[in-house]
Scaffold this motif. Structure first.
Motif, mmCIF file in Angstrom:
data_model
loop_
_atom_site.group_PDB
_atom_site.id
_atom_site.type_symbol
_atom_site.label_atom_id
_atom_site.label_comp_id
_atom_site.label_asym_id
_atom_site.label_seq_id
_atom_site.Cartn_x
_atom_site.Cartn_y
_atom_site.Cartn_z
ATOM 1 N N VAL A 151 92.361 -41.131 47.827
ATOM 2 C CA VAL A 151 91.350 -40.168 48.446
ATOM 3 C C VAL A 151 90.930 -40.594 49.876
ATOM 4 N N TRP A 152 90.693 -42.000 49.977
ATOM 5 C CA TRP A 152 90.229 -42.629 51.429
ATOM 6 C C TRP A 152 91.392 -42.473 52.050
ATOM 7 N N MET A 153 92.549 -42.760 51.803
ATOM 8 C CA MET A 153 93.951 -42.813 52.574
ATOM 9 C C MET A 153 94.264 -41.343 52.897
ATOM 10 N N VAL A 154 93.917 -40.194 52.400
ATOM 11 C CA VAL A 154 94.155 -38.974 52.659
ATOM 12 C C VAL A 154 93.120 -38.601 53.700
ATOM 13 N N LEU A 155 91.882 -38.867 53.459
ATOM 14 C CA LEU A 155 90.862 -38.512 54.354
ATOM 15 C C LEU A 155 90.960 -39.351 55.768
ATOM 16 N N LYS B 11 84.120 -44.316 65.098
ATOM 17 C CA LYS B 11 82.987 -44.277 64.927
ATOM 18 C C LYS B 11 81.800 -45.100 64.056
ATOM 19 N N PHE B 12 80.662 -45.363 64.549
ATOM 20 C CA PHE B 12 79.703 -46.017 63.844
ATOM 21 C C PHE B 12 78.420 -45.406 63.820
ATOM 22 N N PRO B 13 77.854 -44.986 62.784
ATOM 23 C CA PRO B 13 78.099 -45.400 61.422
ATOM 24 C C PRO B 13 79.496 -44.698 60.929
ATOM 25 N N VAL B 14 80.072 -45.000 59.800
ATOM 26 C CA VAL B 14 81.186 -44.482 59.539
ATOM 27 C C VAL B 14 81.089 -42.898 59.339
ATOM 28 N N GLN B 15 82.234 -42.319 59.741
ATOM 29 C CA GLN B 15 82.365 -40.761 59.575
ATOM 30 C C GLN B 15 83.310 -40.656 58.266
ATOM 31 N N TYR B 16 82.733 -40.317 57.075
ATOM 32 C CA TYR B 16 83.512 -40.378 56.081
ATOM 33 C C TYR B 16 84.466 -38.965 55.843
ATOM 34 N N PRO C 107 86.848 -35.917 57.881
ATOM 35 C CA PRO C 107 87.206 -35.487 59.071
ATOM 36 C C PRO C 107 86.482 -34.224 59.611
ATOM 37 N N SER C 108 86.692 -33.819 60.930
ATOM 38 C CA SER C 108 85.926 -32.883 61.447
ATOM 39 C C SER C 108 86.556 -31.722 61.305
ATOM 40 N N GLY C 109 88.147 -31.661 60.924
ATOM 41 C CA GLY C 109 88.852 -30.479 60.643
ATOM 42 C C GLY C 109 90.047 -31.076 60.002
ATOM 43 N N LEU C 110 90.792 -30.050 59.665
ATOM 44 C CA LEU C 110 91.959 -30.040 59.129
ATOM 45 C C LEU C 110 93.025 -30.421 60.053
ATOM 46 N N ASN C 111 93.156 -31.522 60.510
ATOM 47 C CA ASN C 111 93.804 -32.248 61.450
ATOM 48 C C ASN C 111 95.237 -32.784 60.957
ATOM 49 N N LEU C 112 96.525 -31.861 61.082
ATOM 50 C CA LEU C 112 97.716 -32.192 60.409
ATOM 51 C C LEU C 112 98.708 -32.814 61.300
ATOM 52 N N GLY C 113 98.068 -33.031 62.670
ATOM 53 C CA GLY C 113 98.909 -33.541 63.678
ATOM 54 C C GLY C 113 99.553 -34.856 63.345
ATOM 55 N N ASN C 114 98.729 -35.748 62.532
ATOM 56 C CA ASN C 114 99.409 -36.958 62.194
ATOM 57 C C ASN C 114 100.426 -36.954 61.445
ATOM 58 N N TYR C 115 100.604 -36.012 60.574
ATOM 59 C CA TYR C 115 101.637 -35.848 59.560
ATOM 60 C C TYR C 115 102.966 -35.482 60.201
ATOM 61 N N ALA C 116 102.695 -34.474 61.332
ATOM 62 C CA ALA C 116 103.974 -34.047 62.465
ATOM 63 C C ALA C 116 104.492 -35.350 63.068
ATOM 64 N N ARG C 117 103.673 -36.291 63.560
ATOM 65 C CA ARG C 117 103.828 -37.447 64.323
ATOM 66 C C ARG C 117 104.574 -38.508 63.342
ATOM 67 N N VAL C 118 104.471 -38.371 62.180
ATOM 68 C CA VAL C 118 105.130 -39.222 61.250
ATOM 69 C C VAL C 118 106.589 -38.997 61.254
ATOM 70 N N PHE C 119 107.063 -37.807 61.408
ATOM 71 C CA PHE C 119 108.546 -37.436 61.509
ATOM 72 C C PHE C 119 109.147 -37.357 62.834
ATOM 73 N N SER C 120 108.181 -37.265 63.866
ATOM 74 C CA SER C 120 108.707 -37.067 65.456
ATOM 75 C C SER C 120 108.950 -38.598 65.904
ATOM 76 N N ALA D 34 98.781 -52.493 68.796
ATOM 77 C CA ALA D 34 98.168 -51.278 68.329
ATOM 78 C C ALA D 34 98.422 -50.838 66.941
ATOM 79 N N PHE D 35 97.357 -50.439 66.154
ATOM 80 C CA PHE D 35 97.349 -50.206 64.892
ATOM 81 C C PHE D 35 96.830 -48.762 64.620
ATOM 82 N N PRO D 36 97.781 -47.756 64.550
ATOM 83 C CA PRO D 36 97.366 -46.233 64.555
ATOM 84 C C PRO D 36 97.134 -46.132 62.823
ATOM 85 N N TRP D 37 96.087 -46.366 62.543
ATOM 86 C CA TRP D 37 95.668 -46.198 61.060
ATOM 87 C C TRP D 37 95.882 -45.067 60.640
ATOM 88 N N PRO D 38 95.389 -43.748 61.266
ATOM 89 C CA PRO D 38 95.655 -42.419 60.958
ATOM 90 C C PRO D 38 96.841 -42.137 60.597
#
Length: 284
Positions: A35-39, A50-55, A57-70, A245-249
Protein backbone atom coordinates in the motif's frame (compact mmCIF):
# COMPACT_ATOMS: atom_id res chain seq x y z
CA UNK A 1 -17.52 -39.46 17.42
CA UNK A 2 -14.21 -38.57 15.76
CA UNK A 3 -12.11 -35.59 16.75
CA UNK A 4 -13.08 -33.80 13.55
CA UNK A 5 -16.80 -34.14 14.41
CA UNK A 6 -16.46 -32.83 17.95
CA UNK A 7 -17.70 -29.25 18.47
CA UNK A 8 -14.97 -26.66 18.83
CA UNK A 9 -14.77 -24.90 22.19
CA UNK A 10 -16.30 -21.44 22.15
CA UNK A 11 -13.97 -18.51 22.74
CA UNK A 12 -14.70 -15.96 25.43
CA UNK A 13 -14.93 -12.26 24.41
CA UNK A 14 -11.35 -11.51 25.47
CA UNK A 15 -10.00 -14.35 23.34
CA UNK A 16 -12.08 -13.22 20.36
CA UNK A 17 -10.79 -9.66 20.65
CA UNK A 18 -7.22 -10.89 20.98
CA UNK A 19 -7.55 -13.12 17.93
CA UNK A 20 -9.15 -10.31 15.92
CA UNK A 21 -6.36 -7.90 16.86
CA UNK A 22 -3.71 -10.47 15.98
CA UNK A 23 -5.27 -11.13 12.56
CA UNK A 24 -5.65 -7.40 11.93
CA UNK A 25 -2.00 -6.78 12.78
CA UNK A 26 -0.98 -9.64 10.50
CA UNK A 27 -3.03 -8.33 7.57
CA UNK A 28 -1.90 -4.73 8.05
CA UNK A 29 1.72 -5.77 8.40
CA UNK A 30 1.52 -7.89 5.26
CA UNK A 31 -0.25 -5.35 3.05
CA UNK A 32 1.26 -2.11 4.37
CA UNK A 33 4.49 -2.23 2.30
CA UNK A 34 2.54 -2.70 -0.93
CA UNK A 35 0.00 0.00 0.00
CA UNK A 36 2.83 2.39 0.85
CA UNK A 37 4.46 1.61 -2.51
CA UNK A 38 1.20 2.40 -4.34
CA UNK A 39 0.82 5.70 -2.46
CA UNK A 40 4.43 6.61 -3.22
CA UNK A 41 3.91 5.90 -6.92
CA UNK A 42 1.08 8.46 -6.99
CA UNK A 43 3.17 11.28 -5.48
CA UNK A 44 5.59 13.70 -7.07
CA UNK A 45 9.08 14.47 -5.81
CA UNK A 46 7.88 17.51 -3.85
CA UNK A 47 5.23 15.56 -1.95
CA UNK A 48 7.72 12.81 -1.18
CA UNK A 49 10.20 15.23 0.40
CA UNK A 50 7.72 17.10 2.59
CA UNK A 51 8.21 17.14 6.35
CA UNK A 52 6.23 16.12 8.26
CA UNK A 53 5.49 13.15 6.06
CA UNK A 54 2.57 13.51 3.66
CA UNK A 55 0.99 10.07 3.75
CA UNK A 56 -1.60 10.55 1.00
CA UNK A 57 -0.95 12.00 -2.47
CA UNK A 58 -2.63 15.28 -3.30
CA UNK A 59 -4.36 13.74 -6.30
CA UNK A 60 -4.54 10.77 -8.66
CA UNK A 61 -1.20 11.36 -10.35
CA UNK A 62 -0.62 8.63 -12.95
CA UNK A 63 2.26 10.41 -14.64
CA UNK A 64 4.82 8.15 -12.99
CA UNK A 65 3.24 5.09 -14.58
CA UNK A 66 3.44 6.70 -18.02
CA UNK A 67 7.10 7.59 -17.42
CA UNK A 68 7.86 3.97 -16.52
CA UNK A 69 7.17 2.98 -20.14
CA UNK A 70 8.53 6.11 -21.80
CA UNK A 71 11.93 6.31 -20.08
CA UNK A 72 12.79 2.61 -20.40
CA UNK A 73 11.43 -0.26 -22.58
CA UNK A 74 9.55 -1.60 -19.56
CA UNK A 75 7.00 -3.41 -21.72
CA UNK A 76 9.87 -5.46 -23.15
CA UNK A 77 11.21 -6.12 -19.65
CA UNK A 78 7.76 -7.32 -18.62
CA UNK A 79 7.46 -9.59 -21.66
CA UNK A 80 10.90 -11.08 -21.03
CA UNK A 81 10.06 -11.88 -17.42
CA UNK A 82 6.72 -13.40 -18.41
CA UNK A 83 8.22 -15.64 -21.08
CA UNK A 84 11.13 -16.76 -18.91
CA UNK A 85 9.01 -17.40 -15.81
CA UNK A 86 6.27 -19.32 -17.65
CA UNK A 87 8.67 -21.53 -19.59
CA UNK A 88 10.87 -22.15 -16.53
CA UNK A 89 7.78 -23.11 -14.54
CA UNK A 90 6.54 -25.47 -17.25
CA UNK A 91 9.95 -27.14 -17.61
CA UNK A 92 10.39 -27.50 -13.85
CA UNK A 93 6.96 -29.06 -13.31
CA UNK A 94 7.39 -31.46 -16.24
CA UNK A 95 10.62 -32.75 -14.67
CA UNK A 96 9.44 -32.58 -11.04
CA UNK A 97 6.23 -34.62 -11.51
CA UNK A 98 7.81 -37.96 -12.53
CA UNK A 99 10.70 -37.45 -10.09
CA UNK A 100 8.37 -36.76 -7.18
CA UNK A 101 6.05 -39.61 -8.19
CA UNK A 102 8.93 -42.08 -8.22
CA UNK A 103 10.13 -40.96 -4.80
CA UNK A 104 6.63 -41.03 -3.31
CA UNK A 105 5.03 -44.12 -4.85
CA UNK A 106 7.75 -46.48 -6.05
CA UNK A 107 10.12 -48.59 -4.02
CA UNK A 108 13.25 -46.58 -4.74
CA UNK A 109 16.45 -47.79 -3.11
CA UNK A 110 18.11 -45.02 -1.11
CA UNK A 111 14.97 -42.89 -1.07
CA UNK A 112 15.98 -41.13 2.14
CA UNK A 113 19.40 -40.26 0.73
CA UNK A 114 17.81 -38.90 -2.44
CA UNK A 115 15.40 -36.70 -0.51
CA UNK A 116 18.26 -35.43 1.66
CA UNK A 117 20.21 -34.62 -1.49
CA UNK A 118 17.24 -32.72 -2.90
CA UNK A 119 17.01 -30.66 0.30
CA UNK A 120 20.76 -29.99 0.19
CA UNK A 121 20.57 -28.72 -3.39
CA UNK A 122 17.70 -26.40 -2.46
CA UNK A 123 20.03 -24.66 0.02
CA UNK A 124 22.82 -24.16 -2.49
CA UNK A 125 23.75 -20.45 -2.82
CA UNK A 126 23.15 -19.08 -6.31
CA UNK A 127 26.24 -16.88 -6.21
CA UNK A 128 28.50 -19.95 -6.06
CA UNK A 129 27.07 -21.12 -9.40
CA UNK A 130 27.38 -17.78 -11.15
CA UNK A 131 30.88 -18.14 -12.64
CA UNK A 132 30.61 -21.77 -13.87
CA UNK A 133 27.17 -21.12 -15.36
CA UNK A 134 28.41 -17.95 -17.05
CA UNK A 135 31.34 -19.80 -18.63
CA UNK A 136 29.06 -22.65 -19.68
CA UNK A 137 26.49 -20.38 -21.33
CA UNK A 138 29.18 -18.23 -22.96
CA UNK A 139 30.74 -21.33 -24.51
CA UNK A 140 27.31 -22.44 -25.75
CA UNK A 141 26.48 -18.94 -27.11
CA UNK A 142 23.43 -18.74 -24.84
CA UNK A 143 24.13 -15.38 -23.22
CA UNK A 144 21.43 -12.77 -23.91
CA UNK A 145 18.90 -15.46 -24.74
CA UNK A 146 15.85 -16.82 -22.94
CA UNK A 147 17.39 -20.28 -22.32
CA UNK A 148 20.20 -18.63 -20.34
CA UNK A 149 17.61 -17.89 -17.65
CA UNK A 150 15.01 -20.60 -18.24
CA UNK A 151 17.40 -23.50 -17.68
CA UNK A 152 18.97 -22.34 -14.38
CA UNK A 153 15.64 -21.08 -13.03
CA UNK A 154 14.01 -24.45 -13.65
CA UNK A 155 16.97 -26.32 -12.17
CA UNK A 156 17.22 -24.13 -9.07
CA UNK A 157 13.49 -24.39 -8.35
CA UNK A 158 13.37 -28.14 -8.98
CA UNK A 159 14.14 -29.22 -5.36
CA UNK A 160 11.29 -27.13 -3.94
CA UNK A 161 8.87 -28.43 -6.57
CA UNK A 162 9.90 -32.05 -5.93
CA UNK A 163 9.55 -31.76 -2.16
CA UNK A 164 6.11 -30.14 -2.49
CA UNK A 165 4.85 -32.81 -4.88
CA UNK A 166 6.34 -35.70 -2.89
CA UNK A 167 4.31 -34.62 0.13
CA UNK A 168 1.13 -34.51 -1.97
CA UNK A 169 1.66 -37.79 -3.80
CA UNK A 170 2.46 -39.56 -0.52
CA UNK A 171 -0.86 -38.44 0.98
CA UNK A 172 -2.96 -40.04 -1.79
CA UNK A 173 -4.18 -43.58 -0.94
CA UNK A 174 -2.45 -46.24 -3.00
CA UNK A 175 -5.73 -48.16 -3.31
CA UNK A 176 -6.97 -45.61 -5.85
CA UNK A 177 -4.07 -46.39 -8.17
CA UNK A 178 -4.46 -50.11 -7.58
CA UNK A 179 -8.12 -49.93 -8.55
CA UNK A 180 -7.26 -48.05 -11.74
CA UNK A 181 -4.60 -50.59 -12.69
CA UNK A 182 -7.03 -53.47 -12.02
CA UNK A 183 -9.31 -51.86 -14.60
CA UNK A 184 -6.53 -52.10 -17.18
CA UNK A 185 -4.66 -48.82 -16.76
CA UNK A 186 -0.88 -48.97 -16.53
CA UNK A 187 1.08 -47.07 -13.90
CA UNK A 188 1.64 -44.04 -16.10
CA UNK A 189 -2.06 -43.88 -16.88
CA UNK A 190 -2.91 -44.22 -13.19
CA UNK A 191 -0.56 -41.34 -12.41
CA UNK A 192 -2.07 -39.12 -15.11
CA UNK A 193 -5.73 -40.01 -14.47
CA UNK A 194 -5.80 -40.52 -10.71
CA UNK A 195 -2.82 -39.04 -8.89
CA UNK A 196 -2.35 -35.78 -10.78
CA UNK A 197 -6.03 -34.66 -10.67
CA UNK A 198 -6.12 -35.33 -6.93
CA UNK A 199 -2.86 -33.40 -6.53
CA UNK A 200 -4.11 -30.22 -8.20
CA UNK A 201 -3.47 -28.02 -5.11
CA UNK A 202 0.07 -29.36 -4.89
CA UNK A 203 0.66 -28.76 -8.59
CA UNK A 204 -0.60 -25.19 -8.29
CA UNK A 205 1.52 -24.57 -5.20
CA UNK A 206 4.68 -25.90 -6.84
CA UNK A 207 4.03 -23.96 -10.04
CA UNK A 208 3.40 -20.70 -8.15
CA UNK A 209 6.57 -21.12 -6.09
CA UNK A 210 8.63 -21.70 -9.23
CA UNK A 211 7.00 -18.79 -11.06
CA UNK A 212 7.53 -16.35 -8.18
CA UNK A 213 11.16 -17.41 -7.74
CA UNK A 214 11.79 -16.98 -11.47
CA UNK A 215 9.97 -13.65 -11.63
CA UNK A 216 11.89 -12.16 -8.69
CA UNK A 217 15.37 -13.51 -9.46
CA UNK A 218 17.95 -10.77 -9.94
CA UNK A 219 21.57 -11.98 -9.90
CA UNK A 220 21.47 -14.38 -12.84
CA UNK A 221 19.30 -12.04 -14.90
CA UNK A 222 21.75 -9.20 -14.29
CA UNK A 223 24.78 -11.33 -15.24
CA UNK A 224 23.58 -13.44 -18.19
CA UNK A 225 21.34 -11.06 -20.14
CA UNK A 226 23.18 -7.75 -20.46
CA UNK A 227 21.42 -6.38 -23.55
CA UNK A 228 18.80 -3.77 -22.75
CA UNK A 229 16.14 -5.58 -24.78
CA UNK A 230 16.79 -8.83 -22.88
CA UNK A 231 16.52 -7.38 -19.38
CA UNK A 232 13.86 -8.72 -17.02
CA UNK A 233 11.60 -6.74 -14.71
CA UNK A 234 13.69 -7.28 -11.60
CA UNK A 235 16.74 -5.76 -13.32
CA UNK A 236 14.77 -3.17 -15.27
CA UNK A 237 13.47 -1.55 -12.09
CA UNK A 238 17.04 -0.61 -11.13
CA UNK A 239 17.66 1.23 -14.41
CA UNK A 240 15.57 4.25 -13.41
CA UNK A 241 18.01 5.47 -10.80
CA UNK A 242 21.00 7.59 -11.75
CA UNK A 243 24.37 8.11 -10.15
CA UNK A 244 23.08 10.88 -7.91
CA UNK A 245 19.30 10.74 -8.45
CA UNK A 246 16.82 8.30 -6.98
CA UNK A 247 13.35 9.02 -8.42
CA UNK A 248 11.48 7.02 -5.81
CA UNK A 249 7.95 7.73 -7.16
CA UNK A 250 9.04 6.45 -10.58
CA UNK A 251 10.75 3.39 -9.08
CA UNK A 252 7.68 2.73 -6.92
CA UNK A 253 5.44 2.81 -10.00
CA UNK A 254 7.71 0.28 -11.74
CA UNK A 255 7.65 -1.98 -8.68
CA UNK A 256 3.84 -1.82 -8.50
CA UNK A 257 3.56 -2.84 -12.16
CA UNK A 258 6.06 -5.66 -11.59
CA UNK A 259 4.03 -6.92 -8.62
CA UNK A 260 0.71 -7.10 -10.48
CA UNK A 261 1.20 -10.61 -12.00
CA UNK A 262 2.09 -12.12 -8.62
CA UNK A 263 -0.93 -10.49 -6.95
CA UNK A 264 -3.24 -11.72 -9.72
CA UNK A 265 -1.92 -15.28 -9.56
CA UNK A 266 -2.29 -15.46 -5.79
CA UNK A 267 -5.80 -13.99 -5.98
CA UNK A 268 -6.90 -16.46 -8.67
CA UNK A 269 -5.36 -19.58 -7.15
CA UNK A 270 -5.65 -18.59 -3.48
CA UNK A 271 -7.67 -21.60 -2.32
CA UNK A 272 -5.51 -24.17 -4.07
CA UNK A 273 -2.33 -22.41 -2.98
CA UNK A 274 -3.36 -22.40 0.69
CA UNK A 275 -4.42 -26.05 0.45
CA UNK A 276 -1.10 -26.90 -1.14
CA UNK A 277 0.92 -25.14 1.54
CA UNK A 278 -1.06 -26.90 4.25
CA UNK A 279 -0.63 -30.32 2.68
CA UNK A 280 3.05 -29.61 2.21
CA UNK A 281 3.48 -30.27 5.89
CA UNK A 282 2.43 -33.91 5.50
CA UNK A 283 5.30 -36.24 6.22
CA UNK A 284 6.50 -37.84 3.02
Amino acid sequence: MSEADQPKPRLNPAERVGRALALTALVVGGFFPFVWMVLTSLKNEGELQKFPVQYLPSGLNLGNYARVFSEQPFAQFFTNSLVVSLLATALCIVVAVPAAYALARLHVRGRGVLLTTVVAFSMFPVVSLLVPLFRLFRGANLLNTYPALILPYAALSLPVAILTLVAFFSAIPRDLEAAAMVDGTDRVGAMLRVVLPLSAPGMVTAALLVFVNSWNEFLLALSFNTKLTMRTVSVGVTLYQGEFAFPWPLIAAAVVIATVPIVLLIAIFQKRFVAGLTAGGVKA
